[in-house]
Scaffold this active site. Structure first.
Site, PDB file in Angstrom:
ATOM      1  N   TYR A   1      15.016  30.344   8.095  1.00  0.00           N
ATOM      2  CA  TYR A   1      13.816  30.944   8.694  1.00  0.00           C
ATOM      3  C   TYR A   1      13.821  30.816  10.214  1.00  0.00           C
ATOM      4  CZ  TYR A   1      11.494  30.837   4.093  1.00  0.00           C
ATOM      5  OH  TYR A   1      11.145  31.028   2.783  1.00  0.00           O
TER       6      TYR A   1
ATOM      7  N   LYS B   1       0.840  -1.209   0.000  1.00  0.00           N
ATOM      8  CA  LYS B   1       0.000   0.000   0.000  1.00  0.00           C
ATOM      9  C   LYS B   1       0.871   1.255   0.000  1.00  0.00           C
ATOM     10  CE  LYS B   1      -0.653  -1.036   4.865  1.00  0.00           C
ATOM     11  NZ  LYS B   1      -0.789  -0.040   5.871  1.00  0.00           N
TER      12      LYS B   1
HETATM   13  C1  LIG Z   1      -3.248  -4.512   8.248  1.00  0.00           C
HETATM   14  C2  LIG Z   1      -1.779  -4.437   8.000  1.00  0.00           C
HETATM   15  N1  LIG Z   1      -1.092  -5.574   7.822  1.00  0.00           N
HETATM   16  C3  LIG Z   1       0.237  -5.576   7.588  1.00  0.00           C
HETATM   17  C4  LIG Z   1       0.944  -4.395   7.525  1.00  0.00           C
HETATM   18  C5  LIG Z   1       2.422  -4.450   7.256  1.00  0.00           C
HETATM   19  O1  LIG Z   1       3.140  -4.033   8.369  1.00  0.00           O
HETATM   20  P1  LIG Z   1       4.727  -3.899   8.319  1.00  0.00           P
HETATM   21  O2  LIG Z   1       5.034  -2.814   7.366  1.00  0.00           O
HETATM   22  O3  LIG Z   1       5.096  -3.567   9.714  1.00  0.00           O
HETATM   23  O4  LIG Z   1       5.265  -5.217   7.873  1.00  0.00           O
HETATM   24  C6  LIG Z   1       0.275  -3.196   7.741  1.00  0.00           C
HETATM   25  C7  LIG Z   1       1.032  -1.930   7.711  1.00  0.00           C
HETATM   26  O5  LIG Z   1       0.656  -0.872   8.041  1.00  0.00           O
HETATM   27  C8  LIG Z   1      -1.123  -3.208   7.973  1.00  0.00           C
HETATM   28  O6  LIG Z   1      -1.817  -2.071   8.170  1.00  0.00           O
END
Ligand SMILES: Cc1ncc(COP(=O)(O)O)c(C=O)c1O
Length: 383
Positions: free
Chosen positions: A271, A43
């Protein structure tokens, strides 16, 4: 290395080593029991690494399922590989529902309303919609509360137009509260034990992310892991047991020197005048600022690498420029390469170190590298 779209010289860029990504996946897999399937969490543009290139490489490297947050991400993955299961981790909006069938995506189910909506999509499409039942075991976000999970499972099982493809939960503090993580596992398994007729061996049964992996029990119904951060070569926390899995960073973040000049002792820099030079100082003004993803919170805190030497940030980071002290590095000039995160001449600044300066976590640092920053892909497999 692939060229970015633009042929203009680079001012600030991220290098993505896809061969390292592939090696990381293989190393993580090798550290897990052979029956554990690999859910690649991609994602947020694959944690800023670029969804298309990352997913294409992970498909080639043997990921079993892709987990994304948004419909746009899900459809992009689907277009790259028709065969791969794709799981949407976030809730769908009602007007998004029909895309589940159009793009053959799996939805996360937390509520009875979702069961009805997705069943209607399957009915209209003439083939069942895949769903993963999410169980809230203490995260307090998505998922059906664990005590009510068997009832929701029964509704899914009774829905002719749904196909249960997985069950999962998400840990709230896998990195620093192993007792609560164990309790979440216990609640999850107890809820599943009360789901009558569930055939776990036919489902993806997953809970562990990069942190949770280290407490994963040997013999248990868990048969998949959801890996995000670790596949990009970053340990979720410094004392991770996974430090034994020698993954390597996939992304480096670089910019160049715009100008150098000498300023007299007593001059204030940037700044808000938050830094006063305590000696005559050679400064370098870098071609990147918070518009590129160097957060303002690293003002007066971060260091960068120039010619393999650490140079401190002076004063506030601005939108397009950051000022560093190069008094100790002779000969710095316009155009020299600067490492914000990554390696140079034997020195390294890790994403984790950079994130500590920013008072944030590596996940946010990676997601903050902005759209203005071209990604350059290294594709050679290497050793
Ligand atoms: C539902 C879910 N599963 C798995 C992951 C993966 O986690 P990680 O990046 O710590 O491996 C995330 C990351 O935000 C998540 O929201």
């Amino acid at each position: 290395m692939n060229a970015p779209n633009s042929r203009l010289p680079l001012r600030c860029w991220a290098e993505i080593d896809l061969a390292a990504l592939e090696r990381n996946l293989r190393l993580i897999r090798a550290s897990l029991p052979a029956h554990i399937r690999y859910v690649a969490v991609v994602k947020a543009d694959a944690y800023g690494h670029g969804l298309h290139q990352t997913v294409a490489r992970l498909m080639h490297s043997g990921a079993d399922l892709f987990a994304v947050a948004t419909l746009a991400e899900a459809t992009a993955v689907r277009e790259l590989g028709p065969g791969w299961p794709v799981l949407l981790l976030s809730p769908l909006l009602p007007e998004e529902d029909h895309y589940l069938a159009d793009y053959d995506l799996a939805a996360t189910v937390s509520t009875a309303d979702e069961v009805q909506r997705f069943d209607a999509v399957g009915r209209a499409a003439g083939r069942p919609v895949a769903v993963h039942l999410k169980i809230d075991t203490g995260m307090g976000r998505l998922g059906v509360w664990h005590e009510q999970a068997p009832a929701l499972y029964a509704q899914i099982a009774a829905s002719p137009h749904l196909r249960l493809a997985g069950v999962f939960t998400h840990f709230a503090s896998p990195d620093d509260d192993s007792a609560f993580t164990e309790e979440q596992r216990r609640r999850f398994l107890a809820a599943l034990a009360r789901c009558e007729g569930i055939k776990l061996s036919e489902l993806f049964v997953h809970a562990d992310n990069s942190s949770g992996l280290e407490t994963m029990p040997g013999a248990s119904p868990f048969n998949a892991v959801r890996v995000g951060l670790l596949q990009f070569g970053i340990l979720p926390h410094p004392n991770s047991l996974l430090a034994q899995v020698h993954t390597e960073p996939v992304l480096s973040f670089r910019t160049r020197v715009g100008i150098t000049k000498t300023l007299p002792r007593g001059t204030t820099v940037s700044y808000g005048r938050t830094h006063t030079l305590t000696r005559d100082t050679v400064i370098a003004v870098l071609c990147a600022g918070y518009g590129d993803g160097i957060p303002r919170s690293v003002s007066n805190r971060a260091q960068v690498l120039i010619a393999g030497q650490r140079c401190p940030v002076l004063g506030r980071v601005t939108m397009d420029q950051t000022i560093v002290d190069v008094t100790g590095v002779p000969g710095v000039k316009c155009g020299d390469e600067v490492v914000l995160v990554g390696r140079q001449d034997g020195a390294e600044i890790s994403v984790s170190e950079f994130s500590r300066w920013a008072d944030t976590i590596p996940w946010e640092t990676l997601c903050s590298v902005s759209k203005r920053v071209p990604r350059l892909y290294r594709t050679a497999l290497g050793v």
